[in-house]
Design a protein around this motif. Structure first.
Motif, short mmCIF file in Angstrom:
data_model
loop_
_atom_site.label_atom_id
_atom_site.label_comp_id
_atom_site.label_asym_id
_atom_site.label_seq_id
_atom_site.Cartn_x
_atom_site.Cartn_y
_atom_site.Cartn_z
N MET A 254 0.95 -1.01 0.34
CA MET A 254 -0.10 0.07 0.04
C MET A 254 0.69 1.19 0.32
SD MET A 254 -3.14 0.75 2.77
CE MET A 254 -2.28 1.27 3.95
N GLY A 255 1.00 2.11 -0.93
CA GLY A 255 1.59 3.13 -1.25
C GLY A 255 1.13 4.55 0.70
N ARG A 256 1.92 5.42 0.12
CA ARG A 256 1.95 6.17 1.14
C ARG A 256 1.21 7.78 0.92
NH1 ARG A 256 4.73 7.16 5.71
NH2 ARG A 256 6.14 5.42 5.61
N ARG A 257 -0.22 7.90 1.07
CA ARG A 257 -0.96 8.94 0.75
C ARG A 257 -0.35 10.45 0.77
NH1 ARG A 257 -6.13 6.33 2.94
NH2 ARG A 257 -5.08 7.06 4.96
N ASN A 258 0.46 10.45 2.10
CA ASN A 258 1.12 11.88 2.28
C ASN A 258 2.56 11.18 2.48
OD1 ASN A 258 -0.59 13.32 1.18
ND2 ASN A 258 -2.08 12.81 2.75
N PRO A 259 2.97 12.75 2.67
CA PRO A 259 4.01 12.40 3.77
C PRO A 259 4.17 12.36 5.10
CG PRO A 259 4.44 14.24 2.23
CD PRO A 259 3.72 13.36 1.84
N ARG A 260 4.95 11.42 5.81
CA ARG A 260 4.95 11.69 7.54
C ARG A 260 5.49 13.29 7.83
NH1 ARG A 260 5.15 7.80 10.92
NH2 ARG A 260 7.22 9.08 11.70
N THR A 261 4.92 13.96 8.90
CA THR A 261 5.41 15.35 8.97
C THR A 261 5.69 15.40 10.71
OG1 THR A 261 3.30 16.24 9.20
CG2 THR A 261 4.00 16.02 7.36
N GLY A 262 4.96 14.09 11.54
CA GLY A 262 5.06 14.57 12.29
C GLY A 262 5.80 13.23 13.08
N THR A 263 5.45 12.59 14.76
CA THR A 263 5.65 11.52 14.69
C THR A 263 4.81 10.79 15.58
OG1 THR A 263 4.86 12.49 17.18
CG2 THR A 263 7.29 12.93 16.69
N GLU A 264 3.86 10.92 14.35
CA GLU A 264 2.86 10.20 14.80
C GLU A 264 3.65 8.17 14.48
OE1 GLU A 264 2.88 11.25 10.29
OE2 GLU A 264 2.51 12.04 11.97
N PRO A 265 2.78 7.16 14.64
CA PRO A 265 3.39 6.10 14.04
C PRO A 265 3.44 5.32 12.57
CG PRO A 265 1.73 5.49 15.97
CD PRO A 265 1.70 7.06 15.16
N VAL A 266 4.52 4.56 12.22
CA VAL A 266 4.29 4.45 11.12
C VAL A 266 3.25 4.23 9.91
CG1 VAL A 266 5.83 3.00 9.16
CG2 VAL A 266 7.29 4.33 10.97
N THR A 267 3.06 2.60 11.42
CA THR A 267 1.64 2.71 10.78
C THR A 267 -0.04 2.40 11.08
OG1 THR A 267 1.32 0.82 12.76
CG2 THR A 267 2.67 0.34 10.98
N ALA A 268 0.13 4.07 11.72
CA ALA A 268 -1.02 5.12 11.77
C ALA A 268 -1.82 5.66 10.84
CB ALA A 268 -0.88 5.86 12.45
N ARG A 269 -3.46 4.95 11.07
CA ARG A 269 -4.66 4.84 10.02
C ARG A 269 -5.50 5.63 10.70
NH1 ARG A 269 -4.88 -0.12 6.42
NH2 ARG A 269 -6.75 0.36 5.92
N SER A 270 -6.84 5.90 9.69
CA SER A 270 -7.94 6.37 10.39
C SER A 270 -8.64 5.16 10.29
CB SER A 270 -8.53 8.08 8.88
OG SER A 270 -9.79 8.38 9.54
N PRO A 271 -9.89 5.05 11.36
CA PRO A 271 -10.22 3.71 11.35
C PRO A 271 -11.64 4.66 10.10
CG PRO A 271 -10.73 5.55 12.87
CD PRO A 271 -9.17 6.33 12.48
N LEU A 272 -11.21 4.34 8.91
CA LEU A 272 -12.52 4.07 7.87
C LEU A 272 -13.45 3.67 8.25
CD1 LEU A 272 -9.63 5.10 4.80
CD2 LEU A 272 -11.07 6.74 6.05
N ARG A 273 -13.28 2.67 8.22
CA ARG A 273 -14.50 1.76 8.34
C ARG A 273 -15.55 1.84 9.15
NH1 ARG A 273 -14.30 -0.41 3.73
NH2 ARG A 273 -12.98 -1.85 3.09
N LEU A 274 -15.22 2.51 10.68
CA LEU A 274 -15.78 2.35 11.61
C LEU A 274 -16.28 4.54 11.13
CD1 LEU A 274 -16.78 2.96 14.76
CD2 LEU A 274 -14.67 4.28 15.01
N ARG A 275 -15.49 5.30 10.34
CA ARG A 275 -16.80 6.31 10.00
C ARG A 275 -17.42 5.95 8.51
NH1 ARG A 275 -11.72 11.42 8.65
NH2 ARG A 275 -13.52 11.18 7.62
N LEU A 276 -17.65 5.25 7.95
CA LEU A 276 -18.00 4.96 7.66
C LEU A 276 -19.34 4.22 8.32
CD1 LEU A 276 -19.27 4.61 4.62
CD2 LEU A 276 -18.25 2.16 4.97
N LEU A 277 -19.66 3.81 9.09
CA LEU A 277 -20.95 2.89 9.93
C LEU A 277 -21.02 4.29 10.49
CD1 LEU A 277 -21.97 1.15 10.91
CD2 LEU A 277 -20.80 0.66 13.25
#
Length: 91
Positions: free
Chosen positions: A1-24
């Motif tokens: 999976m490609g990176r959408r945006n370059p990392r800009t802070g100290t967030e974890p490398v695997t941090a992802r938005s909970p899209l399925r929860l937001r969809l629900l």
């Protein structure tokens, strides 16, 4: 999976938005807020100035529900677009 945006802070490398929860949440609350907007709008239109609650608070509630419905609809559109992008990147 490609990176959408370059990392800009100290967030974890695997941090992802909970899209399925937001969809629900968007799918559940969008119809509720639309129904609230309609309900409070009709109630405000049928109430007189001497009624309790009066038309003023009911219109305010209708506007608040309308803004929340618009927010849920916009979030739903963003989530669906991001999910389509992720599916396209996985192919």
């Amino acid at each position: 999976m490609g990176r959408r945006n370059p990392r800009t802070g100290t967030e974890p490398v695997t941090a992802r938005s909970p899209l399925r929860l937001r969809l629900l949440l968007s799918c559940v609350f969008l119809p509720l807020f639309v129904a609230g907007t309609v309900l409070f709008g009709v109630w405000a239109a049928r109430s007189d100035s001497g009624d309790s609650p009066g038309p003023g608070p009911l219109v305010l509630l209708a506007v608040v529900c309308g803004v929340l419905a618009l927010t849920a609809a916009l979030d739903l559109a963003v989530v669906l677009r991001r999910l389509r992008q992720e599916r396209g990147a996985a192919d």
